[in-house]
Design a protein around this motif. Structure first.
Motif, PDB file in Angstrom:
ATOM      1  N   ARG A 234       0.833  -1.207   0.000  1.00 49.28           N
ATOM      2  CA  ARG A 234       0.000   0.000   0.000  1.00 49.28           C
ATOM      3  C   ARG A 234       0.866   1.255   0.000  1.00 49.28           C
ATOM      4  NH1 ARG A 234      -4.968  -1.121   4.301  1.00 49.28           N
ATOM      5  NH2 ARG A 234      -5.949  -2.840   3.150  1.00 49.28           N
ATOM      6  N   GLU A 235       1.921   1.217   0.784  1.00 52.37           N
ATOM      7  CA  GLU A 235       2.820   2.370   0.852  1.00 52.37           C
ATOM      8  C   GLU A 235       3.509   2.607  -0.491  1.00 52.37           C
ATOM      9  OE1 GLU A 235       7.025   3.028   2.998  1.00 52.37           O
ATOM     10  OE2 GLU A 235       5.352   2.718   4.419  1.00 52.37           O
ATOM     11  N   ILE A 236       3.958   1.526  -1.121  1.00 51.20           N
ATOM     12  CA  ILE A 236       4.617   1.639  -2.420  1.00 51.20           C
ATOM     13  C   ILE A 236       3.651   2.201  -3.465  1.00 51.20           C
ATOM     14  CG2 ILE A 236       5.704   0.367  -4.294  1.00 51.20           C
ATOM     15  CD1 ILE A 236       7.456   0.659  -1.807  1.00 51.20           C
ATOM     16  N   ARG A 237       2.425   1.718  -3.478  1.00 49.97           N
ATOM     17  CA  ARG A 237       1.448   2.200  -4.452  1.00 49.97           C
ATOM     18  C   ARG A 237       1.090   3.662  -4.203  1.00 49.97           C
ATOM     19  NH1 ARG A 237      -2.525  -3.154  -4.934  1.00 49.97           N
ATOM     20  NH2 ARG A 237      -1.218  -4.264  -6.466  1.00 49.97           N
ATOM     21  N   ALA A 238       1.033   4.045  -2.912  1.00 49.92           N
ATOM     22  CA  ALA A 238       0.756   5.444  -2.585  1.00 49.92           C
ATOM     23  C   ALA A 238       1.883   6.337  -3.090  1.00 49.92           C
ATOM     24  CB  ALA A 238       0.574   5.606  -1.081  1.00 49.92           C
ATOM     25  N   GLN A 239       3.125   5.873  -2.933  1.00 53.92           N
ATOM     26  CA  GLN A 239       4.271   6.633  -3.431  1.00 53.92           C
ATOM     27  C   GLN A 239       4.224   6.762  -4.952  1.00 53.92           C
ATOM     28  OE1 GLN A 239       7.695   4.532  -1.952  1.00 53.92           O
ATOM     29  NE2 GLN A 239       7.393   5.194   0.172  1.00 53.92           N
ATOM     30  N   GLU A 240       3.815   5.677  -5.620  1.00 49.16           N
ATOM     31  CA  GLU A 240       3.732   5.706  -7.086  1.00 49.16           C
ATOM     32  C   GLU A 240       2.649   6.678  -7.547  1.00 49.16           C
ATOM     33  OE1 GLU A 240       3.010   1.630  -7.986  1.00 49.16           O
ATOM     34  OE2 GLU A 240       5.136   1.060  -7.929  1.00 49.16           O
ATOM     35  N   ARG A 241       1.525   6.727  -6.808  1.00 50.03           N
ATOM     36  CA  ARG A 241       0.460   7.666  -7.166  1.00 50.03           C
ATOM     37  C   ARG A 241       0.905   9.110  -6.962  1.00 50.03           C
ATOM     38  NH1 ARG A 241      -2.877   3.626  -4.750  1.00 50.03           N
ATOM     39  NH2 ARG A 241      -2.818   4.725  -2.748  1.00 50.03           N
ATOM     40  N   ARG A 242       1.609   9.355  -5.847  1.00 50.25           N
ATOM     41  CA  ARG A 242       2.092  10.704  -5.589  1.00 50.25           C
ATOM     42  C   ARG A 242       3.098  11.133  -6.680  1.00 50.25           C
ATOM     43  NH1 ARG A 242       2.079   8.962  -0.103  1.00 50.25           N
ATOM     44  NH2 ARG A 242       4.325   8.464  -0.193  1.00 50.25           N
ATOM     45  N   LYS A 243       3.976  10.206  -7.050  1.00 48.87           N
ATOM     46  CA  LYS A 243       4.968  10.513  -8.076  1.00 48.87           C
ATOM     47  C   LYS A 243       4.298  10.818  -9.418  1.00 48.87           C
ATOM     48  CE  LYS A 243       9.101   8.652 -10.321  1.00 48.87           C
ATOM     49  NZ  LYS A 243      10.045   7.503 -10.416  1.00 48.87           N
ATOM     50  N   ALA A 244       3.269   9.999  -9.762  1.00 49.38           N
ATOM     51  CA  ALA A 244       2.547  10.216 -11.021  1.00 49.38           C
ATOM     52  C   ALA A 244       1.823  11.555 -11.000  1.00 49.38           C
ATOM     53  CB  ALA A 244       1.561   9.078 -11.249  1.00 49.38           C
ATOM     54  N   ALA A 245       1.269  11.909  -9.833  1.00 52.86           N
ATOM     55  CA  ALA A 245       0.558  13.192  -9.712  1.00 52.86           C
ATOM     56  C   ALA A 245       1.538  14.359  -9.856  1.00 52.86           C
ATOM     57  CB  ALA A 245      -0.162  13.264  -8.378  1.00 52.86           C
ATOM     58  N   GLU A 246       2.706  14.211  -9.244  1.00 50.99           N
ATOM     59  CA  GLU A 246       3.711  15.275  -9.336  1.00 50.99           C
ATOM     60  C   GLU A 246       4.198  15.455 -10.768  1.00 50.99           C
ATOM     61  OE1 GLU A 246       6.695  14.039  -6.607  1.00 50.99           O
ATOM     62  OE2 GLU A 246       5.515  14.515  -4.812  1.00 50.99           O
ATOM     63  N   GLU A 247       4.408  14.347 -11.463  1.00 50.26           N
ATOM     64  CA  GLU A 247       4.869  14.420 -12.847  1.00 50.26           C
ATOM     65  C   GLU A 247       3.771  15.018 -13.745  1.00 50.26           C
ATOM     66  OE1 GLU A 247       6.025  10.446 -13.760  1.00 50.26           O
ATOM     67  OE2 GLU A 247       8.005  10.638 -12.812  1.00 50.26           O
ATOM     68  N   GLY A 248       2.521  14.764 -13.365  1.00 48.24           N
ATOM     69  CA  GLY A 248       1.416  15.290 -14.158  1.00 48.24           C
ATOM     70  C   GLY A 248       1.266  16.779 -14.040  1.00 48.24           C
ATOM     71  N   THR A 249       1.790  17.361 -12.953  1.00 47.85           N
ATOM     72  CA  THR A 249       1.675  18.805 -12.763  1.00 47.85           C
ATOM     73  C   THR A 249       2.829  19.585 -13.367  1.00 47.85           C
ATOM     74  OG1 THR A 249       2.762  18.642 -10.596  1.00 47.85           O
ATOM     75  CG2 THR A 249       0.345  18.487 -10.651  1.00 47.85           C
ATOM     76  N   LYS A 250       3.854  18.849 -13.854  1.00 44.33           N
ATOM     77  CA  LYS A 250       5.021  19.530 -14.407  1.00 44.33           C
ATOM     78  C   LYS A 250       4.726  20.054 -15.805  1.00 44.33           C
ATOM     79  CE  LYS A 250       8.434  16.885 -11.763  1.00 44.33           C
ATOM     80  NZ  LYS A 250       9.563  15.925 -11.852  1.00 44.33           N
TER      81      LYS A 250
END
Length: 250
Positions: A234-250
């Motif tokens: 769950r922690e790994i997937r949460a990190q992946e979602r946060r990373k994807a969200a951050e990349e989406g805002t760039k």
């Protein structure tokens, strides 16, 4: 409490699966004395291969106490396999549906009738890069505290060397013959939790004790130490979602 007899369907399943297991694999079984001779109980097992259900099932079948697995409901609709699953009394799990709680209730009722129910506490094949047990769901602890039945930890290794988790066809290797190692340990002591309210914190702590016992047994089988912190999907997937969200805002 009674105990479930092996019966026709389990003997048929054994007659189908044991010959190829004996042909393709060697065995190293330890701790059979920890499987209760009578009464209901729970086994908690690590999950690192699609084949390890057969490895563990073979181990426990030879103790004279047959397990009831919680299996995906879709498997019960598969030709041939579904008949064996229903005949041997396995428990269908309907994920993300109104029937989802039914599997847990059926598992508890089976234990209370004097049967064995086998839990894969991780809920899926391990994603840990080293194939160690991950953090687990709390269903096994909830069932254990509700029934107060013994919880026998079981570790296994070897099926994953023939068929690694999430392996593709070209990664499946039966030769040279692998050794199916299965080791059961003494029941986990959960008595300190019996008089406590089953809050999320209590269930988490009890689950961690169960998983620590499984991991310790696996360390014995592998002859090496597990990572200090279990892999948290769950922690790994949460990190992946946060990373994807951050990349989406760039």
């Amino acid at each position: 409490m009674s105990r479930r007899t092996i019966g026709f369907w389990y003997r048929l399943a054994a007659a189908i699966t044991k010959p190829p297991l004996l042909l393709l694999f060697k065995r190293d079984w330890q701790g059979m004395e920890h499987i209760p001779a009578d009464g209901g109980f729970i086994t908690a097992i690590n999950h690192n291969s699609y084949l390890d259900m057969f490895s563990y099932g073979h181990f426990q079948y030879n103790t004279g106490r047959v397990p009831r697995f919680l299996a995906k409901a879709a498997l019960f609709r598969a030709p041939g396999v579904g008949i064996l699953l229903r005949g041997t009394g396995q428990i269908p799990v309907y994920r993300e549906s109104s029937n989802a709680f039914g599997a847990f209730r059926a598992a508890v009722e089976a234990v209370e009738r004097g049967e064995c129910v086998a839990f894969y506490p991780e809920g899926t094949l391990t994603r840990d890069p080293g194939q160690w047990p991950m953090t687990a769901k709390t269903g096994v602890a909830r069932a254990a505290l509700l029934t107060k039945a013994p919880v026998v930890p079981v570790a296994q290794w070897g099926a994953n060397l023939a068929m690694p988790p999430y392996a593709k066809e070209n990664k499946v290797r039966f030769l040279p013959r692998k050794t199916l190692q299965v080791k059961a340990g003494p029941p986990v002591d959960l008595t300190p939790f019996y008089d406590k309210e089953p809050t999320p914190e209590v269930l988490k702590e009890a689950t961690e004790i169960i998983m620590s016992a499984i991991t310790g047994l696996l360390e014995d089988l592998r002859g090496e130490r597990a990572p200090g912190k279990p892999y948290d999907l769950r922690e790994i997937r949460a990190q992946e979602r946060r990373k994807a969200a951050e990349e989406g805002t760039k």
